[in-house]
Design a protein around this motif. Structure first.
Motif, short mmCIF file in Angstrom:
data_model
loop_
_atom_site.label_atom_id
_atom_site.label_comp_id
_atom_site.label_asym_id
_atom_site.label_seq_id
_atom_site.Cartn_x
_atom_site.Cartn_y
_atom_site.Cartn_z
N UNK A 1 -43.10 -24.43 34.61
CA UNK A 1 -42.62 -24.11 33.26
C UNK A 1 -43.71 -24.39 32.22
N UNK A 2 -44.40 -25.52 32.45
CA UNK A 2 -45.46 -25.87 31.50
C UNK A 2 -46.58 -24.82 31.52
N UNK A 3 -46.93 -24.41 32.75
CA UNK A 3 -47.98 -23.40 32.87
C UNK A 3 -47.54 -22.08 32.23
N UNK A 4 -46.27 -21.73 32.52
CA UNK A 4 -45.74 -20.50 31.94
C UNK A 4 -45.81 -20.57 30.41
N UNK A 5 -45.45 -21.74 29.91
CA UNK A 5 -45.46 -21.88 28.45
C UNK A 5 -46.88 -21.77 27.91
N UNK A 6 -47.80 -22.43 28.67
CA UNK A 6 -49.19 -22.38 28.21
C UNK A 6 -49.71 -20.94 28.24
N UNK A 7 -49.43 -20.26 29.37
CA UNK A 7 -49.90 -18.89 29.51
C UNK A 7 -49.27 -18.00 28.43
N UNK A 8 -47.97 -18.26 28.19
CA UNK A 8 -47.29 -17.46 27.16
C UNK A 8 -47.95 -17.68 25.81
N UNK A 9 -48.31 -18.97 25.57
CA UNK A 9 -48.92 -19.26 24.27
C UNK A 9 -50.31 -18.65 24.16
N UNK A 10 -50.93 -18.43 25.34
CA UNK A 10 -52.29 -17.89 25.30
C UNK A 10 -52.32 -16.35 25.29
N UNK A 11 -51.18 -15.72 25.28
CA UNK A 11 -51.14 -14.26 25.39
C UNK A 11 -51.91 -13.61 24.24
N UNK A 12 -52.62 -12.57 24.57
CA UNK A 12 -53.44 -11.84 23.59
C UNK A 12 -53.02 -10.38 23.62
N UNK A 13 -53.01 -9.77 22.47
CA UNK A 13 -52.79 -8.32 22.42
C UNK A 13 -54.10 -7.65 22.81
N UNK A 14 -54.19 -7.31 24.08
CA UNK A 14 -55.48 -6.79 24.57
C UNK A 14 -55.75 -5.39 24.05
N UNK A 15 -54.76 -4.82 23.37
CA UNK A 15 -55.01 -3.48 22.86
C UNK A 15 -55.80 -3.49 21.56
N UNK A 16 -55.94 -4.70 20.98
CA UNK A 16 -56.80 -4.78 19.78
C UNK A 16 -58.26 -4.60 20.20
N UNK A 17 -59.09 -4.07 19.29
CA UNK A 17 -60.49 -3.82 19.69
C UNK A 17 -61.26 -5.10 19.98
N UNK A 18 -62.31 -4.99 20.75
CA UNK A 18 -63.17 -6.12 21.07
C UNK A 18 -64.14 -6.41 19.93
N UNK B 1 -82.46 -0.90 11.69
CA UNK B 1 -81.06 -1.28 11.63
C UNK B 1 -80.63 -1.42 10.18
N UNK B 2 -79.48 -0.86 9.85
CA UNK B 2 -78.90 -1.14 8.54
C UNK B 2 -77.39 -1.14 8.70
N UNK B 3 -76.73 -1.85 7.78
CA UNK B 3 -75.28 -1.97 7.87
C UNK B 3 -74.92 -2.92 8.99
N UNK B 4 -73.60 -3.01 9.30
CA UNK B 4 -73.19 -3.95 10.35
C UNK B 4 -73.83 -3.59 11.68
N UNK B 5 -73.94 -4.61 12.54
CA UNK B 5 -74.59 -4.41 13.82
C UNK B 5 -73.92 -3.28 14.59
N UNK B 6 -72.60 -3.25 14.51
CA UNK B 6 -71.85 -2.22 15.23
C UNK B 6 -70.97 -1.50 14.23
N UNK B 7 -70.41 -0.36 14.62
CA UNK B 7 -69.53 0.37 13.69
C UNK B 7 -68.42 -0.55 13.19
N UNK B 8 -68.13 -0.44 11.91
CA UNK B 8 -67.18 -1.33 11.23
C UNK B 8 -65.79 -1.18 11.85
N UNK B 9 -65.11 -2.31 12.05
CA UNK B 9 -63.70 -2.26 12.48
C UNK B 9 -62.93 -3.21 11.58
N UNK B 10 -61.61 -3.32 11.81
CA UNK B 10 -60.80 -4.24 11.02
C UNK B 10 -61.15 -5.68 11.34
N UNK B 11 -61.59 -5.88 12.60
CA UNK B 11 -61.93 -7.24 13.00
C UNK B 11 -63.32 -7.58 12.49
N UNK B 12 -63.54 -8.87 12.34
CA UNK B 12 -64.85 -9.29 11.88
C UNK B 12 -65.89 -8.94 12.94
#
Lengths: 818, 339
Positions: free
Chosen positions: B75-92, A621-632
């Motif tokens: 309303x409180x739940x809606x607000x909480x859920x709204x506040x918890x929203x995540x852009x799921x399109x960002x990478x994992x 293994x070398x470099x980051x564990x997984x391919x580099x992304x913008x996220x940590x």
């Protein structure tokens, strides 16, 4: 093997067209490597007769006056070496003005004061062969002057047939035609026979009276070298160009046309499969030929092409002038009193003619040698001398031992046609060994093939192939033809039956058998490898397969053992031996790719250290564990690497422990401070750590690289089912202060050793250094989990804790009080 | 009181404010509760009517409170859920993904087929001696068939195996018939490298030995493999060929009904019935090790093929050198179920 279609068609008149031959030949086990369409020369290439050849003073040119038939008398200048002194009547191929050839149009051009009418051409210039050494020449009277050459040299297809080493019998036009005729049930027209010998020949021939045994020969037979030698003589020849039809066949078959005598010898080999040798009779002193085992060790022989070869007492030679009934040349010299041994060697038997004795332009009388030699001895000599000729190619595969007399007749017949006087007699010596009788039953063959072929059809097939088949009912008593030297056991008969009946008719079934108990368990290493491979891929590593080769330089660079398994014939300087460790291969793979910035790769492969060939798995293994992304991401550090291996072990159900290595124990591949011994299910199997920075630098890797290399198979473990405990655990924390050089593993091992049966687990949760605990010290806090059959009380746990603290102090370590 | 309470309930914007209103009216000492406490002072004839009246008020207030509470909770739940929203399109979180080398994928496909047919998968040494690689396989040192396999010789006289066939000898020496094995592993040829030639490549070797094994069994077995590799439409063609350690010998081709391109016959490998001299050589080796002679008189078949060639044909890989260059952009493509 190359053969023109027209030649085969002459021998098998019913032969299908070229386009239908490919599947037929493949079905016979003679697949076509290719079919070349060979065009005829253009219409403007004329056969013309030489009237006069005169040297042009002050130039390298010859002025040729030609009879061009209806084009009248024409003159050309030619620079070809063989144009010098051409006898009147000789015919040549003339590219007449206006002819397009090879992308250019020929015309009349002035050459040193001669208005040269077109060009006299070489085979290469005409696109008919490889030879560019001189003009294509033909005997006088080949054709009426002015005849377009294409009328005699027609377009053709040249078949390139792949012949496996067992089928020596098809290395000729006749052999191939014979197999095709047998398969297609067509008539075979045998080539002309030539004059059968009547009476004694003029040459005395003696064969070696003593045989030799060669090393590592499973047959252990005494080899005499030559079991048939036929010598005949032809006189009054005028050596010159061979007949056009012969030149055409020799050329289309991929050989070079030389002269009448050599071409005729080659033609007989191409037609019948029998190599022959012709000697100028002036050099065959005393009209005596001696076939004998070699000269004194290291004696040099000069061949007809000028090459020098060292031969010895196990090489078979052809000599002249010596006395018969001696087995070595040394003896021959003694008896014949010849002081210059090299002068008397006519050739290296079956491989190549000697400088002494070879036919030349002024040869008129020839001695013809047509022999059957021991294939093994010839192959041995040819391999050692590095001399691979068309003749030995056939001999080592097995030439028909009964062919020499027939081939000699054909050869003298052709030379007779060319104007030579054939002596009616022949010298025939030796007692050739022919294939023996093979006994089989139809049922045996049907069972082996699993194909229903009735015995009657088997008889028909074998008979068509030239066998003499006897025996009643289902019994087959088969005498193979002398040319099928490959047929020796009944399974060979089965192959012939399958081949001619057609492999396409083989049914499809599955074997039924009960595997013997000795095979049980043999699958285990394979299953373990497959599981390990897939699990490694599952934890995120990409498998690689690398070259097993390495070099001293690479081993040095990687600081590993120099290759002890070394190639005698390396292909390249970087592949001179076999690797002694897996990791250099992985380091190279990591360096070469992904621009070297990130890799998580593994390999399972074999290594070849001095201790012997063994199997390893390596992970890098070398470099980051997984391919580099913008996220940590997760840093690709030592913890991540070790975590991967722990995950691997967890998935495989193995216990994994890494023991700190120090000093001399650190493998040379590793960073001396980041190195551990891999203990897998309690056994030491390899090492894990950071690649030594100097090695990384030598391989051009920047930053950290982590490696593991372990022996395969990784051991399995004994295991029985354990019911999950329902009793609650008791836990205590303990902070142990040790000198900083003591590893956590050592502390944990000590605690486990003294923890008795109640201590279930030891897990570290804090590592601390600071002045409070003294410089050079380190505190490691661990959580100790205790569990018994029932809920534990302090009274049960406290004594264990006391014992543990006692053990810690006994090491000279201390307990950090809260 | 109802008229005062309802607007107050509606005006509460948080659950805490609503609780205050609730306490004010219906708590233990709330206004409605206290009013109910006054009932005891009323004359009995009035008490019932007054009680019903107050309870109606109390019920109306309670209903309003419940409705309002449900609204506020949503309303409180809606607000909480709204506040918890995540852009799921960002990478994992980046985690590594691994894979097998294409050669081992093809190997696994092949051995998988044979394991289903009851074969054992084995491996063997890559450094061999001349006896196992050639002589025991009916190729004495002087046999012209040696020319077919250019060999890497080692300085110590051993060699790099030129085929996996020496494992036929090794396995039979160690085990008794009947048996069914396939061998996988690297082999070596002294050959310059180009797009279709490598000095190192792989083979899969099969060996079956029993009492009545036939060439038809061999063809049926190859056909099973062909269907496993290329689908139910695959056909097998045998053509005579020559390998010194089998007799009869054949080359086999598979007709590939290619869904993505030209369907054609693919020459895949060689095969044949084990040559009796191979069984003899094995028995000689067994005898030398003090084991019984058990192979002479048996029948069997053997076959061999190259996973590189199968991978190149199947995946249209243009150059054999890709396999060992280990470019992640190349070998990382062979993931998942490949159609």
């Amino acid at each position: 093997m190359k053969i023109p279609y027209s030649w085969l068609k002459e021998l098998v008149p019913g032969l299908p067209v070229v386009s239908e031959l490919e599947p037929i030949l493949a079905g016979l086990g003679l697949p076509l490597e290719g079919v070349e369409e060979v065009a005829a020369p253009p219409a403007g290439v004329l056969l013309v007769a030489v009237k006069a050849a005169e040297a042009m003073p002050g130039t390298q040119l010859t002025r040729l006056t030609l009879d061009a038939g209806e084009h009248g008398e024409r003159v050309i200048a030619s620079g070809a070496g063989n144009a010098v002194g051409l006898p009147a009547g000789t015919m040549l191929a003339l590219v007449s003005p206006g002819t397009e050839l090879g992308g250019m149009t020929y015309g009349v051009r002035a050459l040193q004061g001669v208005e040269s009418w077109g060009m006299a051409a070489s085979a290469k210039e005409l696109g008919l062969g490889e030879s560019s050494a001189g003009l294509m020449l033909f005997p006088a009277g080949t054709a009426k002057p002015g005849t377009p050459m294409r009328e005699l040299w027609a377009a053709d297809h040249v078949l390139d047939v792949e012949v496996t080493p067992n089928r020596a019998d098809v290395l000729s036009a006749l052999g191939l035609a014979r197999d095709l005729a047998a398969f297609l049930k067509l008539e075979l027209v045998e080539p002309a026979a030539g004059p059968q010998a009547v009476g004694e020949g003029e040459i005395r021939v003696s064969l070696p009276p003593k045989g030799i045994r060669i090393e590592r020969d499973p047959t252990q037979k005494l080899r005499f070298g030559c079991d048939r030698f036929v010598a005949r003589t032809v006189s009054g020849l005028r050596n010159g160009p061979a007949p056009l039809w012969m030149q055409r066949r020799v050329t289309l078959s991929g050989m070079r046309s030389i002269d009448l005598i050599v071409d005729t010898s080659n033609y007989v080999m191409l037609e019948l499969g029998q190599p022959t040798a012709l000697y100028d009779r002036r050099d065959v002193r005393g009209d005596q030929i001696l076939v004998a085992f070699g000269l004194r060790q290291g004696e040099r022989v000069r061949d007809l092409l000028g090459g020098e070869h060292e031969v010895g007492p196990e090489d078979l030679l052809i000599l002249d002038g010596a006395q018969p009934e001696v087995s070595t040349v040394a003896e021959a010299f003694e008896t014949a009193g010849q002081p210059r041994p090299g002068d008397t060697v006519l050739g290296i038997a079956g491989i190549m003619g000697g400088d002494h004795g070879h036919v030349r332009a002024d040869t008129t009388d020839v001695v013809i040698e047509v022999a059957h030699f021991d294939p093994v001895l010839l192959r041995r000599t040819s391999t050692r001398l590095g001399l691979k000729t068309d003749a030995v190619y056939r001999y080592e595969r097995g030439v028909d031992p009964l062919l020499p007399e027939r081939a000699a007749a054909r050869l003298v017949g052709l030379l007779g046609d060319a104007g030579g006087q054939v002596h009616p007699g022949a010298t025939v010596v030796g007692d050739p060994e022919i294939p023996g009788r093979i006994e089989a039953t139809g049922e045996q063959i049907r069972a082996l093939l699993g194909m229903p072929v009735d015995t009657g059809e088997m008889r028909g097939i074998l008979t068509r192939l030239g066998c003499v088949v006897e025996g009643e009912g289902d019994t087959l008593s088969v005498l193979p033809p002398s040319w099928r030297v490959d047929m020796a056991i009944w399974q060979d008969l089965a192959e012939e039956v399958a081949r001619l009946h057609g492999f396409a008719h083989l049914p499809e079934s599955l074997p039924t058998l009960r595997v013997h108990e000795s095979n049980v368990g043999a699958e285990k290493p394979g299953v373990a490898r497959a599981t390990l491979r897939r699990t490694l891929a599952g934890i995120g590593a990409q498998e690689v397969v690398t070259y097993t080769f390495t070099s001293d330089e690479e081993a040095e660079k990687a600081r590993t053992e120099r290759p002890g398994v070394r190639l005698r014939n390396p292909l390249t300087a970087d592949r001179t031996g076999l690797r002694t460790a897996l990791y250099p291969s992985l380091v190279k793979a990591a360096q070469a790719h992904a621009k070297g910035d990130r890799a998580l790769i593994f390999e399972m492969g074999r290594i070849f250290p001095a201790s012997g060939e063994t199997e390893r798995v390596g992970l890098l293994m070398r470099g980051p564990l997984a391919p580099r992304t913008d996220q940590a991401g997760i840093a690709g550090d030592f913890r991540a690497f070790k975590g991967l291996v722990e995950s691997l072990a967890g998935t495989l159900g193995a216990s994994f422990e890494l023991r700190q290595l120090r000093g001399e124990a650190v493998p040379s591949a590793l960073h001396p401070g980041i190195a551990g011994e891999v203990v897998w299910n309690g056994q030491s199997v390899g090492w894990l750590g950071a690649l030594h920075p100097e090695i990384a630098q030598a391989f051009g890797l920047k930053g950290d690289t982590f490696l593991m290399e372990a022996a395969l198979p990784l051991p399995g473990r004994e295991w029985t089912f354990r019911d999950p405990s329902r009793t609650p655990a008791a836990w205590r924390d303990l902070a142990v202060i040790t000198p900083a050089g003591v590893s956590y593993g050592e502390i944990a091992a000590l605690l486990r050793e003294h923890g008795g049966t109640l201590l279930e687990s030891v897990e570290p949760f804090d590592v601390f250094t600071g002045e409070q605990i003294g410089t050079g010290n380190r505190s490691v806090a661990v959580r100790l989990v205790f569990r018994g059959d029932r809920t534990l009380t302090d009274a049960e746990v406290d004594p264990v804790m006391d014992a543990l603290m006692g053990a810690v102090r006994a090491q000279g370590w201390s307990i950090r009080e809260k | 009181m109802q008229h005062e309470a309802i607007p107050e309930i509606q005006a509460a914007t948080t659950l805490e404010a609503l609780q205050t209103v609730k306490t004010k009216y219906v708590g233990k000492s709330g206004l409605v509760t206290r009013e109910l406490g006054t009932l005891g002072k009323l004359p009995p004839e009035e008490r019932k009517a007054r009680g019903a009246e107050i309870n109606a008020v109390r019920q109306a207030i309670q209903d309003a409170l419940d409705t309002r509470e449900a609204t506020l909770r949503r309303e409180a739940l809606d607000a909480q859920l709204a506040s918890e929203a995540i852009d799921v399109t960002l990478p994992g979180l980046p985690l590594p993904s691994g894979g097998l080398h294409p050669i081992n994928r093809v190997y696994d496909d092949l051995t998988g087929i044979y394991e289903r047919l009851g074969y054992t998968v084995v491996e063997g040494p890559e450094v061999e001696d001349e006896h196992h690689n050639f002589e025991a396989l009916n190729v004495p040192w002087y046999h012209p068939a040696r020319d077919l396999q250019d060999t890497f010789w080692l300085e110590d006289g051993r060699l790099l195996r030129t085929h996996t066939s020496p494992m036929q000898i090794r396995y039979m020496t160690e085990h008794e018939p009947d048996l069914k094995i396939v061998v996988r592993g690297k082999v070596y040829r002294y050959e310059a490298t180009d797009a279709t030639h490598e000095s190192m490549f792989h083979q899969l070797e099969g060996l079956v030995v029993g009492d009545h094994i036939s060439m038809a069994d061999l063809k049926g077995t190859i056909a099973e493999m062909a269907r496993g590799l290329y689908g139910p439409g695959a056909k097998v063609r045998f053509q005579p060929s020559y390998y010194p350690f089998v007799e009869p010998g054949a080359d086999f081709a598979v007709y590939w009904d290619n869904p993505r391109g030209e369907s054609k016959w693919l020459e895949l490998g060689g095969c044949g019935m084990v040559h009796p001299s191979v069984f003899k050589a094995v028995d000689d080796l067994r005898e030398a090790q003090g084991k019984t002679r058990v192979y002479e008189g048996k029948t069997g078949f053997a076959f061999g093929l190259g996973p590189e060639r199968i991978a190149m044909l199947k995946y249209k890989i243009p150059d054999i050198r890709y396999f060992y260059a280990n470019d992640p952009r190349v070998i990382g493509q062979f993931r998942g179920e490949l159609e």
